[in-house]
Design a protein around this motif. Structure first.
Motif, PDB file in Angstrom:
ATOM      1  N   SER A   1     -38.260  -1.340   9.212  1.00 13.88           N
ATOM      2  CA  SER A   1     -38.793  -1.732   7.910  1.00 13.88           C
ATOM      3  C   SER A   1     -40.305  -1.944   8.000  1.00 13.88           C
ATOM      4  CB  SER A   1     -38.119  -3.014   7.433  1.00 13.88           C
ATOM      5  OG  SER A   1     -36.723  -2.829   7.298  1.00 13.88           O
ATOM      6  N   PRO A   2     -41.029  -1.810   6.894  1.00 12.81           N
ATOM      7  CA  PRO A   2     -42.476  -2.056   6.902  1.00 12.81           C
ATOM      8  C   PRO A   2     -42.789  -3.456   7.417  1.00 12.81           C
ATOM      9  CG  PRO A   2     -41.816  -1.010   4.853  1.00 12.81           C
ATOM     10  CD  PRO A   2     -40.548  -1.357   5.573  1.00 12.81           C
ATOM     11  N   GLY A   3     -43.845  -3.575   8.230  1.00 10.08           N
ATOM     12  CA  GLY A   3     -44.236  -4.850   8.810  1.00 10.08           C
ATOM     13  C   GLY A   3     -43.565  -5.161  10.125  1.00 10.08           C
ATOM     14  N   SER A   4     -42.581  -4.330  10.537  1.00  8.63           N
ATOM     15  CA  SER A   4     -41.910  -4.546  11.820  1.00  8.63           C
ATOM     16  C   SER A   4     -42.806  -4.075  12.961  1.00  8.63           C
ATOM     17  CB  SER A   4     -40.581  -3.782  11.852  1.00  8.63           C
ATOM     18  OG  SER A   4     -39.722  -4.211  10.823  1.00  8.63           O
ATOM     19  N   PRO A   5     -42.545  -4.569  14.190  1.00  9.91           N
ATOM     20  CA  PRO A   5     -43.344  -4.121  15.334  1.00  9.91           C
ATOM     21  C   PRO A   5     -43.194  -2.617  15.554  1.00  9.91           C
ATOM     22  CG  PRO A   5     -42.061  -6.078  15.891  1.00  9.91           C
ATOM     23  CD  PRO A   5     -41.574  -5.618  14.560  1.00  9.91           C
ATOM     24  N   ALA A   6     -44.261  -1.994  16.002  1.00 11.13           N
ATOM     25  CA  ALA A   6     -44.217  -0.569  16.309  1.00 11.13           C
ATOM     26  C   ALA A   6     -43.414  -0.337  17.588  1.00 11.13           C
ATOM     27  CB  ALA A   6     -45.630  -0.021  16.467  1.00 11.13           C
ATOM     28  N   TYR A   7     -42.940   0.880  17.765  1.00 11.68           N
ATOM     29  CA  TYR A   7     -42.230   1.244  18.983  1.00 11.68           C
ATOM     30  C   TYR A   7     -43.241   1.393  20.118  1.00 11.68           C
ATOM     31  CZ  TYR A   7     -38.376   2.438  15.830  1.00 11.68           C
ATOM     32  OH  TYR A   7     -37.390   2.407  14.874  1.00 11.68           O
TER      33      TYR A   7
END
Length: 552
Positions: free
Chosen positions: A319-325
């Motif tokens: 989801s938007p705002g989640s940590p990047a991979y």
């Protein structure tokens, strides 16, 4: 890091008061921090130990991602209810975004710092701050911040030295926990790969296997959504494919995007499909979930095989705002996708081999039925016909005739079953089966004996001519059954240089009252394919229809 290392890093002369007590507390804190291998638990223990060492009210540890962005936030001192009222977690702006080169940072009044931007509503008041970097393998892993001593005083140099000593030890603990977690993740990915392979080798179809691949990818990457897109033009060459279609979607609930079309040009998914290069992006170049009330944030897109039959793309998204991979996740998912594609290809090869074995068995059964069962039934029919000629009682002769007709219908049914044993892979009935069906449809309930002979490679008859052949046979057999009052009907179909359809009956011939539009239609069909059609009296009475079409 040993106690001797700590005493070397934190020299006695640096701490003006309570040296031994504070050093002992630091040693205990280091032991507590190093006692586990789970990364999340280790991070929390670091913050809790630092808060205890300097008697602070609040503590926080920011984990930096690959691009220097804040990836994880662990805090102590703010209860869940207050954190919920505050809302969105900090993202590294203001004083918390001070370059790491300026750490350690020790402030008496946060508001006076040039980078200060204030606090959001419901945030507890904080005035004093102590911040130090945490290094792992010489790289900045994160930042440790402490705020507000319980006695209301400022943080001292002694506090800074103690926390720096803890940070030095924490770096090693974090590194060990990180390596352990990566090993655990690799193990889980290997288990998932094995599960997919086992499922495929057990005979699961492709749709179930793709569903399993998407489900495991979602679980192991802590993603909110996972989807798999395959080419819409499955038989086209890779460079001719212009659109992909979502065939599997996990995480969307009722708002599934299964079936949604993704253009290859201008989309992240299409770019991965084209160049087979895995990508980690902050957002998709094309909004795949438009109109569904959900949005995709950070995402991974992986090529799922490169062959024409298996080429596709595996996508995981948060989801938007989640940590990047992170880079490690990118490599693991790419490897998983490669292994899954190989398993799919091997499974398809195995399915093809099984299909060939089934077809070989069907061919063997068909030959045995044709060479043995049908020949024996023909022999029984001929014997019954010979016996019938010697019977004087009309009622017995009539019963023998009924039995012969039943036997003839059984022969037709068996012959149809023989040819149905070899279905066309595309799902279209082969010409041999279609012609047998035409004959059976008209003669099954008719009071006449029907003989059918087919020879040659009917499967090489072009579809346009095959279409004409079915129509011609339907017209010829229909006329014989309805108008000839025949007792016997013989249908012979051969394939050589020409397709030849020969229909003979022993009836009364073609009555003058019969409408000739159907027979004229047969003539027209012959002319359309460059063939010929003759309708003549048969020797011994009846009618013969002979229709030919060149195949060369």
């Amino acid at each position: 890091m040993t106690v001797d290392d700590l005493e070397h890093a934190v020299r006695p002369e640096q701490i003006v008061g309570g040296y031994r007590e504070r050093l002992d507390a630091l040693v205990q804190a280091v032991l507590a921090v190093s006692s586990g291998l789970a990364l999340d638990a280790t991070l929390r223990r670091i913050v809790e130990a630092a808060v205890d060492l300097v008697d602070a009210r609040y503590g926080a540890l920011y984990v930096l991602g690959d691009a220097g962005m804040y990836e994880q936030f662990v805090h102590v001192g703010v209860d869940d209810a207050t954190a919920q009222r505050i809302g969105r977690l900090p993202t590294g702006h203001g004083v918390l975004g001070v370059p790491v080169e300026q750490l350690p940072l020790r402030l008496s009044d946060l508001a006076q710092h040039p980078a200060s931007i204030g606090f959001p509503p419901h945030h507890p008041p904080m005035r004093t701050l102590l911040g130090v970097p945490i290094l792992a393998r010489g790289q900045v892993f994160g930042r440790l911040y402490l705020a507000e001593k319980t006695d209301g005083r400022d943080f001292t140099m002694d506090d800074e030295i103690i926390v720096r000593g803890l940070a030095a030890a924490a770096g090693s603990a974090v590194d060990n926990a990180h390596l352990y977690e990566q090993g655990q993740r690799r193990e889980r990915w290997l288990e998932a790969t094995g599960e997919v392979t086992t499922e495929l080798l057990a005979g699961s179809d492709t749709k179930n296997a793709l569903q399993l691949i998407a489900s495991r990818a979602q679980e192991l990457t802590a993603s909110d959504y996972t989807l798999i897109a395959l080419p819409r033009q499955r038989e086209a060459a890779p460079w001719e494919i212009t659109e992909l279609s979502v065939v599997v979607c996990i995480g969307m609930g009722d708002d599934s995007i299964t079936g949604r079309v993704i253009p290859v040009a201008g989309s992240t998914t299409g770019a991965v499909f084209t160049d087979h290069v895995p990508r980690s992006v902050d957002r998709f170049a094309l909004d795949l979930a438009r109109g569904l009330g959900v949005h995709f944030g950070p995402a991974l897109a992986m090529p799922l095989g490169t062959g024409k039959s298996l080429g596709g793309v595996l996508v995981t998204a948060r989801s938007p705002g989640s940590p990047a991979y992170d880079e490690h996740a990118l490599k693991l998912v790419a490897t998983f996708a490669d292994h899954a594609a190989l398993a799919l290809r091997d499974a398809e090869n195995e399915w093809a081999r099984r299909e060939l074995r089934v077809l070989a068995d069907r061919d063997r059964i068909a030959r045995d039925m044709h060479d043995h069962v049908l020949q024996q039934l023909y022999g029984v029919g001929m014997a019954m016909q010979s016996t019938q000629q010697r019977i004087q009682a009309p009622e017995v002769a009539a019963r023998i005739t009924d039995h012969m007709n039943q036997l003839q219908r059984i022969i037709i049914d068996i012959r149809s079953a023989i040819y149905d044993l070899s279905p066309d892979p595309a799902g279209v009935a082969p010409l041999r089966t279609s012609l047998h069906t035409v004959i059976t449809d008209f003669t099954a309930d008719a009071p006449l004996s029907t003989t059918v002979r087919m020879s040659g490679q009917l499967d090489r008859v072009p579809p346009p001519i095959a279409h004409h052949a079915e129509a011609v046979l339907r017209e010829a057999v229909s006329n014989a059954v309805r108008h000839s009052r025949a007792g016997e009907l013989a249908v012979t179909i051969t394939v050589g240089d020409d397709l030849v359809i020969d229909v003979r009956d022993d009836g009364v011939g073609i009555p003058d009252t019969v409408t000739r539009s159907g027979l004229d239609n047969i003539q027209v069909r012959a002319e359309q394919v460059g063939g010929a059609c003759t309708i003549t009296p048969a020797g011994g009475g009846g009618t013969r229809v002979r229709w030919t079409a060149p195949l060369q």
